[in-house]
Design a protein around this motif. Sequence first.
Motif, mmCIF file in Angstrom:
data_model
loop_
_atom_site.group_PDB
_atom_site.id
_atom_site.type_symbol
_atom_site.label_atom_id
_atom_site.label_comp_id
_atom_site.label_asym_id
_atom_site.label_seq_id
_atom_site.Cartn_x
_atom_site.Cartn_y
_atom_site.Cartn_z
ATOM 1 N N SER A 16 25.476 -45.379 22.958
ATOM 2 C CA SER A 16 25.879 -46.693 23.434
ATOM 3 C C SER A 16 24.619 -47.534 23.608
ATOM 4 O O SER A 16 23.607 -47.050 24.111
ATOM 5 C CB SER A 16 26.619 -46.548 24.765
ATOM 6 N N PHE A 17 24.698 -48.787 23.176
ATOM 7 C CA PHE A 17 23.531 -49.657 23.249
ATOM 8 C C PHE A 17 23.947 -51.028 23.746
ATOM 9 O O PHE A 17 24.823 -51.670 23.167
ATOM 10 C CB PHE A 17 22.869 -49.769 21.876
ATOM 11 N N TYR A 18 23.336 -51.464 24.837
ATOM 12 C CA TYR A 18 23.602 -52.771 25.430
ATOM 13 C C TYR A 18 22.273 -53.503 25.474
ATOM 14 O O TYR A 18 21.328 -53.040 26.102
ATOM 15 C CB TYR A 18 24.156 -52.595 26.848
ATOM 16 N N LEU A 52 25.973 -43.833 17.039
ATOM 17 C CA LEU A 52 26.267 -45.025 17.829
ATOM 18 C C LEU A 52 27.769 -45.292 17.864
ATOM 19 O O LEU A 52 28.415 -45.384 16.825
ATOM 20 C CB LEU A 52 25.534 -46.234 17.237
ATOM 21 N N MET A 55 28.171 -50.974 20.756
ATOM 22 C CA MET A 55 26.977 -51.811 20.765
ATOM 23 C C MET A 55 27.339 -53.212 21.238
ATOM 24 O O MET A 55 28.323 -53.796 20.800
ATOM 25 C CB MET A 55 26.337 -51.884 19.375
ATOM 26 N N LEU A 75 30.603 -46.123 14.936
ATOM 27 C CA LEU A 75 30.738 -47.302 15.796
ATOM 28 C C LEU A 75 32.200 -47.724 15.902
ATOM 29 O O LEU A 75 32.850 -47.987 14.890
ATOM 30 C CB LEU A 75 29.892 -48.460 15.253
ATOM 31 N N LEU A 78 32.114 -53.153 18.851
ATOM 32 C CA LEU A 78 30.966 -54.003 18.558
ATOM 33 C C LEU A 78 31.163 -55.376 19.177
ATOM 34 O O LEU A 78 32.193 -56.017 18.967
ATOM 35 C CB LEU A 78 30.774 -54.146 17.042
#
Length: 168
Positions: A16-18, A52, A55, A75, A78
């Motif tokens: 997870s990417f923030y 991932l 995002m 993913l 998004l």
Amino acid sequence: AAERWIRHAMRHAVKSFYFELDLPDRRRRRGDNEETQTPVMALDELPSSAKLEAMYLYLSHATVRLPATVVFASLTDLTLEGLQVAGDDVVLLARLASAACCPVLHKLHMGFITLVGEQKLVLDAGELTELSLADVDGMGSLELTTPSLRVLRIDGCKELESLAASAT
């Protein structure tokens, strides 16, 4: 440095990417006119990621160069907000939602995005179940091929004149 942080996260296989970039307003006066300078963010060499899953990118209305070949195999969620997409990169923006880039993408949210010029956004996303578009400026038409789509939200897209949807 923002580009390096994003690439670093992709290379290290995060799930997870923030990322939220909050730049100061960059205005410059020329005589009686005030111009806004927008920074350019090069994400065109973003590495692919097999792990991932989610995002979120808010890029403080920077002009973004998007990747042409990246693949996010897992993913599912998004969110892209606060960015400007120039000319031909609209095709690459649409590619981010496609099966070629994100084969299992279920939720896509795009908000506060500027497409330079009167653009046609074509989304072909077989697994997409939820699409939310808020304040996407410059989108003159939207063409959807999304057989799994269950939720569609469009809000504040003032230039949108035509919508075509196919569920097959």
